[in-house]
Design an enzyme around this catalytic site. Structure first.
Site, PDB file in Angstrom:
ATOM      1  N   GLY A  27       0.832  -1.200   0.000  1.00 16.94           N
ATOM      2  CA  GLY A  27       0.000   0.000   0.000  1.00 16.94           C
ATOM      3  C   GLY A  27       0.855   1.233   0.000  1.00 16.94           C
ATOM      4  CE  LYS A  47       0.193  -0.332   6.311  1.00 13.03           C
ATOM      5  NZ  LYS A  47      -1.110   0.372   6.311  1.00 13.03           N
ATOM      6  CD  GLU A 102      -8.486 -11.011  12.651  1.00 11.50           C
ATOM      7  OE1 GLU A 102      -9.308 -11.924  12.469  1.00 11.50           O
ATOM      8  OE2 GLU A 102      -8.810  -9.829  12.887  1.00 11.50           O
ATOM      9  CG  ASP A 148      -7.736   4.906   1.285  1.00  9.01           C
ATOM     10  OD1 ASP A 148      -8.319   5.302   0.253  1.00  9.01           O
ATOM     11  OD2 ASP A 148      -6.686   4.241   1.265  1.00  9.01           O
ATOM     12  CG  ASN A 153      -8.166  -0.080   2.218  1.00  8.43           C
ATOM     13  OD1 ASN A 153      -7.183  -0.795   2.042  1.00  8.43           O
ATOM     14  ND2 ASN A 153      -8.109   1.234   2.208  1.00  8.43           N
ATOM     15  CG  ASP A 172      -4.665   0.720   4.690  1.00  5.51           C
ATOM     16  OD1 ASP A 172      -4.087   1.385   5.559  1.00  5.51           O
ATOM     17  OD2 ASP A 172      -4.301   0.672   3.502  1.00  5.51           O
TER      18      ASP A 172
END
Length: 631
Positions: A27, A47, A102, A148, A153, A172
């Protein structure tokens, strides 16, 4: 190791605990990885913050780090919500934060689902919309705007009942913000924050983030889900932003009862847009339209249209005490003209000008005149799930349509070779041909069938039911995916009135029969056909045979791991035992470490397709055989 490549970190261990297995996606802020938590022996998603060049790292490091911490904080504030991906932790590694989330197994995002299966039914879109709306509303109560909301997403994953897309999750929160919390803003005022084509008009022109802006983005997302294309999709980001501000959404042709809801969510004026409560009432009506007019309240035995949070349980539905939803009885099944969206006040919103009305009328007339035949054919092909059909005779000769190309219906155990329309596997409809011997590196095999009462039912339920029917075999293999082959309307009878359920190699061929279609005593041509709990008769270090686990055998398959991208196949054959002992230790499966040890099998297939999967087994340390009661 420098960041920036989604394959640069496979095999890296983060914070001494999380082993990076493979990239899940990328992303604006970085990469998301599938990782193995060595401490808890489970899979998580990590992430990673990415700096694409040293200059960016120097100027943007502080802002990006702060945004990552804000994302973790905002998502963690919604921890436990049934429709938000759970954030477990945020940690520091090499001076940068990593968000531990998760891992949602077997999930597909809404964008990819629509790309692979085609547009969703209006009721299914309403179900997804209710779940996302629930997540957004929970955030809005805390003052958190997502900013967003878009198909990429929204994740759909199996729920506890086994429905493959029953669980809906919003993810996200990377650019979310709490505007009323005195929180530092980590984006430049001159930069549009969000995704072109899904921004609310007031956000595109510099307005503050509000719940109404998130609801506009939700409307765009649901429009994409039901129509297969965004309402403002254009050839460039600039053109999309311009369309959001200046133009009306393109007329919906598939939305049915969902159409008025979409138009009310996509109102340019946020004051005319549906509120969260009104959107919930409208989407609920699309999901389960009652035979009689709405009662004043729902009874306790009436099923909820989506799971509710604890804070919802003590409050009345937004339409309690009224006889109809907030903007009238339109969602009761009436298919209203897409050009007449409802307003919050319950009356049809007037067109902004006669000129705009004329333009829209001309545009709609052009669509109807030039696109009528296209719509009819698209609707018929989507019912068949094959992208084609032609005339009745052609479809009868091609039960699954021209795109699939098969002249005869598939049978149980048929091995197939799949040619995808583009360079990416599982994008679009594959053209299939049979591999009669199942020996020329087939891509996959027919593993099940799903009967249906009509072609429309097959189109609507076949893919989801195929996911359910093939889940067990997919869970036992290292690198496969399911694919439904749905008959066309004209070819429905010729296809045996059923959808064929394939299991295909996710990144390459499976090199032979899989599952129950393997004959006992047969040699493995490639590790791709080895599955968990297989028992092996090992003849040589390059010859293993499938045997019954009820008798004696030399090794048993426990699971799989993967080696780093820079490990060659010859190196893998010396390193794989150690990797399996570390990642799939036999002791975790109840085998006594003083008696048993880890083994492994490698083959050329995973190195040709770049996945570098290794099959991990258990065997006796002394080389003796194992018996049926040892597993």
């Amino acid at each position: 190791m420098p960041s920036g490549s989604p394959t640069s970190g496979v095999g890296r261990v983060i914070a001494g605990r999380y082993l990076l297995l493979n990239p899940l996606g990328s992303g604006g802020m970085g990469h998301v990885w599938l990782a193995h938590d060595r401490r808890l022996a489970c899979e998580v998603a990590l992430k990673e913050i990415v700096f694409r060049d040293p200059v960016e790292a120097g100027h943007e490091r502080e802002a990006r780090v702060a945004r990552a911490r804000a994302e973790a904080r905002h998502a963690a504030g919604l921890r436990g919500h049934p429709h938000v991906v759970t954030v477990h932790d945020v940690l520091e590694h090499d001076g940068l934060p990593w968000i531990v989330m998760e891992y949602v197994a077997d999930a597909v995002d809404l964008r990819d689902l629509v790309a692979s299966r085609g547009p969703l039914a209006p009721a299914e879109c309403a179900r997804v919309g209710l779940a996302v709306l629930d997540a957004l509303t929970a955030g809005h109560r805390r003052g958190v705007m997502h900013r967003d909301v878009k198909p990429a997403n929204i994740l759909l994953a199996p729920d506890r009942s086994g429905s493959p897309h029953g669980r809906v999750l919003l993810t996200d929160y990377g650019i979310s913000v709490q505007p009323d919390a005195g929180e530092t803003r980590y984006t430049l005022a001159s930069v549009l924050v969000g995704t072109a084509g899904y921004l609310a008009p007031e956000r595109a022109t510099g307005g503050a983030p509000t719940p109404a802006a998130d609801l506009f983005s939700l409307g765009c997302t649901l429009y994409h889900a039901v129509e297969g294309v965004g309402p403002f999709e254009r050839g460039s980001h600039l053109a999309e932003v311009t369309a959001v501000v200046m133009e009306e959404p393109r007329p919906a042709v598939r939305a049915g009862a969902l159409g008025p809801v979409l138009h009310a969510l996509l109102a340019k004026d946020p004051g005319q847009r549906l509120s969260s409560a009104e959107a919930e009432a409208a989407l609920s009506a699309v999901l389960a339209p009652p035979a009689e007019p709405y009662a004043r309240t729902r009874t306790q035995t009436q099923a909820e249209p989506y799971p509710r949070t604890q804070t919802d349980l003590g409050s009345q539905p937004p339409w309690a005490g009224v006889q109809e939803p907030p903007f009238g009885p339109v969602p009761h099944g009436h298919r209203s003209s897409p050009g007449a969206p409802p307003s919050r006040g319950g009356r049809w919103r007037r067109e902004r000008s006669h000129a705009l009305r004329a333009v829209l009328a001309c545009g709609l007339g052009l669509v109807l005149a030039l696109g009528g035949v296209w719509y009819a054919m698209a609707d018929r092909s989507s019912q068949g799930g094959s992208g084609g059909g032609g005339g009745g005779g052609a479809s009868a000769r091609q039960p699954y349509g021209e795109a699939v190309g098969l002249a005869k219906p598939l049978r149980d155990g048929d091995c197939v070779i799949a040619d995808w329309p583009g360079s990416e596997r599982f994008r679009g409809t594959p053209r299939l041909r049979l591999d009669p011997t199942c020996a020329t590196a087939p891509d996959g095999q027919v593993m099940a069938f799903v009967p249906a009462g009509s072609a429309e039912e097959a189109r609507r339920t076949g893919p989801a039911k195929c996911e359910e029917r093939t889940r067990e075999i997919r869970d036992r293999l290292a690198d496969v995916r399911g694919q439904a082959v749905v008959p066309t309307e004209e070819g429905f009878a010729a296809a045996g009135r059923r959808t064929a359920c394939l299991v295909l190699g996710a990144n390459g061929p499976v090199y032979g029969p899989i599952g129950s279609h393997r004959a006992p005593g047969s040699a493995f041509a490639d590790t791709a056909t080895m599955q968990r709990r297989d028992c092996l008769d090992v003849r040589t270090n390059r010859d293993a045979r499938l045997v019954s686990c009820a008798g004696s055998y030399d090794e048993q398959v426990l699971g799989f791991t993967r080696l780093a991208p820079d490990v060659t196949l010859p190196e893998a054959r010396t390193e794989s035992d150690t990797a399996c002992a570390r990642e799939v230790p036999p002791g975790d499966y109840g085998f006594d470490p003083s008696v048993y040890t880890a083994g492994s099998w490698t083959s050329e297939g995973p190195w040709k397709n770049g996945t570098h999967f290794v099959v991990c087994t258990v065997r006796r340390q002394n080389g003796g055989t194992m018996e049926g009661d040892e597993s």
